[in-house]
Scaffold this active site. Sequence first.
Site, short mmCIF file in Angstrom:
data_model
loop_
_atom_site.label_atom_id
_atom_site.label_comp_id
_atom_site.label_asym_id
_atom_site.label_seq_id
_atom_site.Cartn_x
_atom_site.Cartn_y
_atom_site.Cartn_z
N HIS A 189 0.83 -1.21 0.00
CA HIS A 189 0.00 0.00 0.00
C HIS A 189 0.86 1.26 0.00
O HIS A 189 0.44 2.30 -0.51
CB HIS A 189 -1.03 -0.01 1.14
CG HIS A 189 -0.50 0.36 2.49
ND1 HIS A 189 -0.13 -0.56 3.45
CD2 HIS A 189 -0.30 1.57 3.07
CE1 HIS A 189 0.27 0.06 4.54
NE2 HIS A 189 0.19 1.36 4.34
N ASP A 220 -0.29 -7.51 1.56
CA ASP A 220 0.24 -6.14 1.52
C ASP A 220 1.78 -6.15 1.54
O ASP A 220 2.42 -5.66 2.46
CB ASP A 220 -0.32 -5.37 2.74
CG ASP A 220 -0.09 -3.87 2.63
OD1 ASP A 220 0.42 -3.42 1.58
OD2 ASP A 220 -0.42 -3.17 3.60
N SER A 234 4.20 1.74 8.60
CA SER A 234 3.90 0.75 7.56
C SER A 234 5.12 0.42 6.74
O SER A 234 5.97 1.29 6.49
CB SER A 234 2.86 1.31 6.58
OG SER A 234 1.59 1.16 7.12
N GLY A 235 5.18 -0.82 6.30
CA GLY A 235 6.29 -1.25 5.47
C GLY A 235 7.46 -1.78 6.27
O GLY A 235 8.29 -2.53 5.76
N1 ARG Z 1 -1.16 1.94 7.58
C1 ARG Z 1 -0.19 2.53 8.44
C2 ARG Z 1 0.91 3.17 7.61
O1 ARG Z 1 0.70 3.39 6.44
C3 ARG Z 1 0.35 1.58 9.47
C4 ARG Z 1 -0.65 1.41 10.52
C5 ARG Z 1 -0.26 0.45 11.55
N2 ARG Z 1 -1.18 0.66 12.59
C6 ARG Z 1 -1.22 -0.06 13.70
N3 ARG Z 1 -2.08 0.25 14.60
N4 ARG Z 1 -0.40 -1.04 13.89
O2 ARG Z 1 1.90 3.63 8.12
#
Ligand code: ARG
Length: 243
Positions: free
Chosen positions: A64, A112, A199-200
């Site tokens: 993503h 993902d 993320s990632g």
């Molecule tokens: N989707 C988020 C990002 O793009 C990461 C979210 C992780 N959230 C969590 N509560 N562990 O950085």
Amino acid sequence: MPLVAVIATLLSANDLSRIVGGTVVTDQQRVPYMTAVGIVDRGRFMHICGGTLISSRLVLTAAHCIAVHRERLLESGVVFIGQTAPSDAKSAINISQVHIHPRFSEASLHMDVGAVRLAHSAPKTRTPALPSVDSTYAGRYASILGWGTVAEGSSLLSHQLLEAVVPVDAECGRYAAELITPSMICAGAPGKDACQGDSGGPLLMCDTPNGCEVIGVTSWGNGCARRDFPGVYAKVFPARDWL
Ligand code: ARG
């Protein structure tokens, strides 16, 4: 310890417990493969996501992260590898290609997993192993790392690399079963979690015969560090052959 140092430690500890319940990584040699993925905008680095160096020219990240920023990553994407505070523009490495797992679903965040290819090889360093078996890791502890936001709802990224140790939650808290696909693994505890910007980055399992394995990629969560809603990670095992 001099008093100022004690106060500084207390302040930062207090700061951290609000976020992911983590600690500052001061020794970058411990995680030399930890990567920041972002773009250079008017000479300044803008962080997009975390990543993990898995071979000399490949950084594992979330699909993503790439899907959302594809054009900009191809135009001016860079990574910083093994730096606890990405800053020195000279050590940035350009991104030459981006890849999204063919079975990634933007709607469900199934699979993902993505990767960025570097324009030249990263300096030689240790990389974590990919998982060799498909396990639930139930009851085991894993490490998460990132420069993500310092609190749910915040837009402030951490300028220091943070790390937290979180229990794998085989039940995935109270997420509705239909949200969790077989490519996902949950980990976290109230007050300990990844957050936006993380993320990632890796979910690392280090008590394995292979040393540290990157078993997951930080993917999503309901808020951050909430009770009953652990972080959700994309499993690396099903993407192994693709990587
Ligand atoms: N989707 C988020 C990002 O793009 C990461 C979210 C992780 N959230 C969590 N509560 N562990 O950085």
